[in-house]
Motif scaffolding. Structure first.
Motif, PDB file in Angstrom:
ATOM      1  N   ASN A  14       0.881  -1.180   0.000  1.00 23.74           N
ATOM      2  CA  ASN A  14       0.000   0.000   0.000  1.00 23.74           C
ATOM      3  C   ASN A  14       0.913   1.224   0.000  1.00 23.74           C
ATOM      4  O   ASN A  14       2.111   1.102   0.260  1.00 23.74           O
ATOM      5  N   PRO A  15       0.359   2.422  -0.286  1.00 21.68           N
ATOM      6  CA  PRO A  15       1.244   3.587  -0.489  1.00 21.68           C
ATOM      7  C   PRO A  15       1.713   4.299   0.775  1.00 21.68           C
ATOM      8  O   PRO A  15       2.279   5.380   0.672  1.00 21.68           O
ATOM      9  N   VAL A  16       1.511   3.693   1.956  1.00 20.89           N
ATOM     10  CA  VAL A  16       1.784   4.451   3.184  1.00 20.89           C
ATOM     11  C   VAL A  16       2.947   3.847   3.975  1.00 20.89           C
ATOM     12  O   VAL A  16       2.887   2.705   4.435  1.00 20.89           O
ATOM     13  N   THR A  17       3.979   4.663   4.142  1.00 19.30           N
ATOM     14  CA  THR A  17       5.103   4.238   4.971  1.00 19.30           C
ATOM     15  C   THR A  17       5.334   5.281   6.073  1.00 19.30           C
ATOM     16  O   THR A  17       4.472   6.138   6.311  1.00 19.30           O
ATOM     17  N   VAL A  18       6.452   5.147   6.775  1.00 17.19           N
ATOM     18  CA  VAL A  18       6.767   6.054   7.878  1.00 17.19           C
ATOM     19  C   VAL A  18       8.052   6.796   7.532  1.00 17.19           C
ATOM     20  O   VAL A  18       8.874   6.292   6.766  1.00 17.19           O
ATOM     21  N   LEU A  32       2.743  -1.090  19.469  1.00 16.53           N
ATOM     22  CA  LEU A  32       1.761  -0.012  19.307  1.00 16.53           C
ATOM     23  C   LEU A  32       0.920  -0.137  18.043  1.00 16.53           C
ATOM     24  O   LEU A  32      -0.139   0.466  17.926  1.00 16.53           O
ATOM     25  N   LEU A  33       1.424  -0.877  17.043  1.00 14.28           N
ATOM     26  CA  LEU A  33       0.648  -1.098  15.820  1.00 14.28           C
ATOM     27  C   LEU A  33       1.194  -2.334  15.104  1.00 14.28           C
ATOM     28  O   LEU A  33       2.319  -2.767  15.391  1.00 14.28           O
ATOM     29  N   ASP A  34       0.386  -2.871  14.184  1.00 16.13           N
ATOM     30  CA  ASP A  34       0.815  -4.044  13.419  1.00 16.13           C
ATOM     31  C   ASP A  34       1.678  -3.566  12.250  1.00 16.13           C
ATOM     32  O   ASP A  34       1.167  -3.051  11.250  1.00 16.13           O
ATOM     33  N   LEU A  35       2.995  -3.732  12.398  1.00 15.08           N
ATOM     34  CA  LEU A  35       3.919  -3.222  11.380  1.00 15.08           C
ATOM     35  C   LEU A  35       3.670  -3.852  10.019  1.00 15.08           C
ATOM     36  O   LEU A  35       3.945  -3.240   8.977  1.00 15.08           O
ATOM     37  N   ASN A  36       3.149  -5.073  10.013  1.00 12.87           N
ATOM     38  CA  ASN A  36       2.933  -5.778   8.739  1.00 12.87           C
ATOM     39  C   ASN A  36       1.800  -5.180   7.907  1.00 12.87           C
ATOM     40  O   ASN A  36       1.579  -5.596   6.773  1.00 12.87           O
ATOM     41  N   GLN A  37       1.085  -4.204   8.467  1.00 14.26           N
ATOM     42  CA  GLN A  37       0.037  -3.512   7.697  1.00 14.26           C
ATOM     43  C   GLN A  37       0.598  -2.329   6.913  1.00 14.26           C
ATOM     44  O   GLN A  37      -0.087  -1.758   6.064  1.00 14.26           O
ATOM     45  N   LEU A  38       1.827  -1.934   7.216  1.00 17.19           N
ATOM     46  CA  LEU A  38       2.409  -0.751   6.553  1.00 17.19           C
ATOM     47  C   LEU A  38       2.824  -1.077   5.116  1.00 17.19           C
ATOM     48  O   LEU A  38       3.010  -2.248   4.767  1.00 17.19           O
TER      49      LEU A  38
END
Ligand SMILES: Cc1cc2nc3c(=O)[nH]c(=O)nc-3n(C[C@H](O)[C@H](O)[C@H](O)COP(=O)(O)O)c2cc1C
Length: 304
Positions: A14-18, A32-38
């Motif tokens: 997907n187009p969203v990274t950090v 804090l979040l599921d990194l595999n969704q990034l």
């Protein structure tokens, strides 16, 4: 619906990274979040050797933004591989390693080391650092140095190269073009803006380093314009960033010409932001009958 996007030969689900430096080495955010969704994890800048960084205070909150002068603290290539790579390589999503150096040769050496490691998704070149050999000129604000550093890294690796441009230039187009011509597969736009803040009671700067980089919502409209200008200048994809807090912000960057986006400062106060952005992009696509995320890229309409 297809949310995947292509950055060189790297496929992001997907187009969203950090954004580099706002997400540690991924592991700090794992609870804090599921990194595999990034779409990808981008780590803090790494140079060849470990770096202690600047004295504290290193951050200061300002109106609608954050000032920081961390001083590129990091474990160096070996420290990163030993401490963080085992965790990152087990993720399902790609890792993008942000790299830097103080000479062209150091950039190339770091690129070579990560190429040899295998399994890295892409390298992001942070060119907002001074070249000690050339008397401190910043790689990202000197077209010739920028071309040299990108070309040297291109020679050193087959990994996708993402050049992260400095906003501190009168016109971003020549820098975007130079990075593309030297072999960069993509651009990141933008890094932080040079800035400072003063505590008037103590008459002291709010950062120990006196000046720092400004990020967060206050830079978003400037960053959107830089993405728009860079996108007009090159054919390679752009990762847009600067003050993204929600899906609407991310979609603005995509409409201006970004293929992907990165969430930075917002991670510090809402670690779920990137996941909320992905959900919001999906919802927007559904509402507008858009089947491919890449259809958003450059979809800005300007009345003639
Ligand atoms: C605390 C902090 C550390 C950062 N460290 C890096 C870094 O190591 N390398 C880099 O290329 N950018 C670094 N950046 C810049 C971000 O990756 C990003 O370009 C910038 O923050 C703009 O996005 P934002 O407004 O969403 O934060 C850092 C930013 C912050 C706030």
């Amino acid at each position: 619906m297809n949310l995947s996007v292509q950055i060189g030969n790297l496929t992001m689900p997907n187009p969203v990274t950090v954004a580099s430096g706002t997400f540690g080495y991924g592991v700090e955010y794992a609870r804090l979040l599921d990194l595999n969704q990034l779409g990808a994890v981008v780590v803090k800048g790494i140079r060849l050797n470990p770096v202690r960084g600047h004295p504290t205070p290193r951050t200061a909150e300002v109106t609608s933004g954050l000032l920081n002068a961390i001083g590129l603290q990091g474990p160096g290539v070996d420290g990163f591989i030993r401490k963080y790579w085992p965790f990152l390589k087990a993720l399902k999503v790609p890792t993008i390693v942000n790299i830097w150096g103080t000479t062209v040769e150091e950039y190339a050496e770091v690129a070579r080391r990560f190429d040899a490691l295998g399994g890295i998704g892409a390298l992001e070149l942070n060119v907002s650092c001074p070249n000690l050999k050339e008397g401190g000129a910043q790689f990202g604000t000197d077209v010739k140095l920028l071309s040299q550093v990108v070309a040297a890294c291109r020679q050193a690796t087959k990994l996708p190269l993402i050049t992260k441009l400095s906003p501190n230039v009168p016109n971003i187009a020549p820098y975007a073009k130079a990075a593309e011509a030297a072999g960069s597969d993509a651009l990141s736009v933008t890094n932080s803006f040079p800035a400072m803040a003063i505590d008037i009671e103590t008459r002291r700067p709010k950062l120990a380093n006196v000046t720092g980089g400004l990020t967060g919502p206050c830079i978003k409209p400037i960053a959107v314009k830089l993405v728009w200008e860079a996108a007009k200048a090159v054919k390679i994809p752009i990762i847009g960033m600067g003050g993204i807090q929600n899906a609407a912000d991310a979609i603005e960057f995509m409409m201006a010409g970004a293929t992907a986006v990165a969430v930075g400062t917002a991670n510090f106060y809402e670690p779920q932001t990137a996941l909320n952005v992905i959900a919001g992009i999906r919802e927007f696509m559904e509402r507008h009958g858009i089947s491919e995320a890449r259809q958003l890229t450059g979809s800005l309409q300007i009345a003639k």
